[in-house]
Design a protein around this motif. Structure first.
Motif, PDB file in Angstrom:
ATOM      1  N   UNK A 163      24.836  -3.258  33.622  1.00 50.23           N
ATOM      2  CA  UNK A 163      23.837  -2.215  33.483  1.00 50.23           C
ATOM      3  C   UNK A 163      23.242  -1.775  34.798  1.00 50.23           C
ATOM      4  N   UNK A 164      22.285  -0.882  34.692  1.00 54.73           N
ATOM      5  CA  UNK A 164      21.593  -0.342  35.861  1.00 54.73           C
ATOM      6  C   UNK A 164      20.224  -0.967  36.066  1.00 54.73           C
TER       7      UNK A 164
ATOM      8  N   UNK B   3      36.881   1.183  41.941  1.00 62.65           N
ATOM      9  CA  UNK B   3      37.260   0.855  43.316  1.00 62.65           C
ATOM     10  C   UNK B   3      36.720  -0.496  43.766  1.00 62.65           C
ATOM     11  N   UNK B   4      35.558  -0.854  43.270  1.00 63.66           N
ATOM     12  CA  UNK B   4      34.904  -2.071  43.732  1.00 63.66           C
ATOM     13  C   UNK B   4      35.004  -3.162  42.675  1.00 63.66           C
ATOM     14  N   UNK B   5      35.783  -4.196  42.986  1.00 68.61           N
ATOM     15  CA  UNK B   5      35.954  -5.331  42.087  1.00 68.61           C
ATOM     16  C   UNK B   5      35.621  -6.600  42.865  1.00 68.61           C
ATOM     17  N   UNK B   6      34.682  -7.365  42.353  1.00 67.37           N
ATOM     18  CA  UNK B   6      34.185  -8.532  43.068  1.00 67.37           C
ATOM     19  C   UNK B   6      34.320  -9.773  42.192  1.00 67.37           C
TER      20      UNK B   6
ATOM     21  N   UNK C 255      30.404   2.221  40.361  1.00 63.41           N
ATOM     22  CA  UNK C 255      30.129   1.074  39.498  1.00 63.41           C
ATOM     23  C   UNK C 255      30.970  -0.106  39.949  1.00 63.41           C
ATOM     24  N   UNK C 256      30.355  -1.244  40.048  1.00 63.44           N
ATOM     25  CA  UNK C 256      31.034  -2.474  40.455  1.00 63.44           C
ATOM     26  C   UNK C 256      31.473  -3.259  39.225  1.00 63.44           C
ATOM     27  N   UNK C 257      32.721  -3.751  39.260  1.00 62.71           N
ATOM     28  CA  UNK C 257      33.220  -4.661  38.242  1.00 62.71           C
ATOM     29  C   UNK C 257      33.137  -6.078  38.798  1.00 62.71           C
ATOM     30  N   UNK C 258      32.569  -6.990  38.026  1.00 60.68           N
ATOM     31  CA  UNK C 258      32.399  -8.373  38.471  1.00 60.68           C
ATOM     32  C   UNK C 258      33.150  -9.343  37.563  1.00 60.68           C
TER      33      UNK C 258
ATOM     34  N   UNK D 177      26.333  -2.549  37.673  1.00 60.21           N
ATOM     35  CA  UNK D 177      27.544  -3.360  37.588  1.00 60.21           C
ATOM     36  C   UNK D 177      27.943  -3.569  36.137  1.00 60.21           C
ATOM     37  N   UNK D 178      29.175  -3.992  35.952  1.00 64.30           N
ATOM     38  CA  UNK D 178      29.642  -4.473  34.660  1.00 64.30           C
ATOM     39  C   UNK D 178      30.414  -5.761  34.902  1.00 64.30           C
ATOM     40  N   UNK D 179      30.054  -6.810  34.189  1.00 62.29           N
ATOM     41  CA  UNK D 179      30.744  -8.088  34.284  1.00 62.29           C
ATOM     42  C   UNK D 179      31.738  -8.195  33.134  1.00 62.29           C
ATOM     43  N   UNK D 180      32.972  -8.546  33.469  1.00 60.62           N
ATOM     44  CA  UNK D 180      33.971  -8.787  32.428  1.00 60.62           C
ATOM     45  C   UNK D 180      34.623 -10.140  32.681  1.00 60.62           C
ATOM     46  N   UNK D 181      35.149 -10.728  31.626  1.00 60.20           N
ATOM     47  CA  UNK D 181      35.864 -11.985  31.752  1.00 60.20           C
ATOM     48  C   UNK D 181      37.346 -11.704  31.977  1.00 60.20           C
TER      49      UNK D 181
END
Length: 233
Positions: A155-156, A41-44, A1-4, A97-101
């Motif tokens: 989401x997916x 692991x993946x933060x963009x 899962x990617x965190x954005x 992905x999940x986007x957080x502020x």
């Protein structure tokens, strides 16, 4: 899962992202990234050139992240829609992905609660008051009882985010409207998005509020300063 994350800088005016002053924002952005890095692991970070320079030079944890540099000037949007850059970030995703502020800290166990294959992950389905700003979207379907909150959102089902972005490009384009209020912003990011979710009959997971902290609103240093400082990673 990617965190954005999204960090849109417009002439340095919004450098602090609601944190009052830059040093407070940099300290808290650093802690937010570190809490995410414990579980993902993946933060963009999606930003422009100036935003990348600011974060790299002031937020040590940003070195743990991948940067995607965006030329926001290529998009014809009214800058008063300060959440439009987030919609750009959503639309650029090609996998879950999940986007957080930067005002979100993830607590232990956040990642383990995520149900694989869920169409939409959201902070919560929240109550709202219907206002006339939503009228132009209500023609798409029935008025939802609750709307999807965008504080933490992902989401997916990537297609639904892309569809909403196509609508947003028209709604948020430069115009001569004298006043744009907060309801106009979440009308497209939350209300219209919720209608699309209802029409598509997607699965939605509300995230456990015990697994994150979200320091919403203004005057963050006064309201949350002590809590943020004492938060242990």
């Amino acid at each position: 899962m990617r965190i954005c994350y999204t960090y849109w800088i417009e002439k340095i005016e919004n450098i602090s992202c609601g944190f009052g002053f830059p040093s407070f924002f940099f300290e808290r952005a650093n802690k937010s990234i570190l809490t995410a890095a414990k579980q993902f692991r993946e933060i963009v970070i999606y930003t422009n050139e100036i935003g990348k320079d600011i974060l790299i030079n002031n937020v040590e944890a940003s070195r743990l992240c991948e940067f995607v540099v965006i030329d926001y000037d290529q998009y014809n949007f009214d800058k008063r829609y300060w959440n439009f850059p987030k919609l750009i970030t959503y639309s650029m995703q090609e996998k879950p992905f999940i986007h957080i502020d930067f005002d979100v800290f993830l607590r232990d166990g956040f990642a383990s609660q995520l149900i694989d294959g869920t169409d939409i992950y959201t902070e919560m389905m929240r109550e709202y008051e219907y206002v006339s700003n939503f009228d132009k979207f209500s023609e798409f379907g029935a008025k939802p009882k609750k709307i999807i909150c965008s504080g933490i959102l992902g989401g997916c089902n990537i297609d639904i985010f892309k569809t909403n972005f196509e609508i947003a490009k028209n709604v948020c384009k430069k115009n001569s409207k004298s006043k744009i209020v907060f309801e106009d912003l979440y009308a497209i990011e939350e209300y219209m998005f919720t209608i699309l979710a209802c029409l598509s009959n997607v699965t939605v997971q509300e995230l456990n509020p015990l697994r994150y902290l979200h320091f919403q609103g203004k005057n963050k240093e006064l309201r949350y300063g002590k809590m943020i400082k004492e938060f242990e990673i």
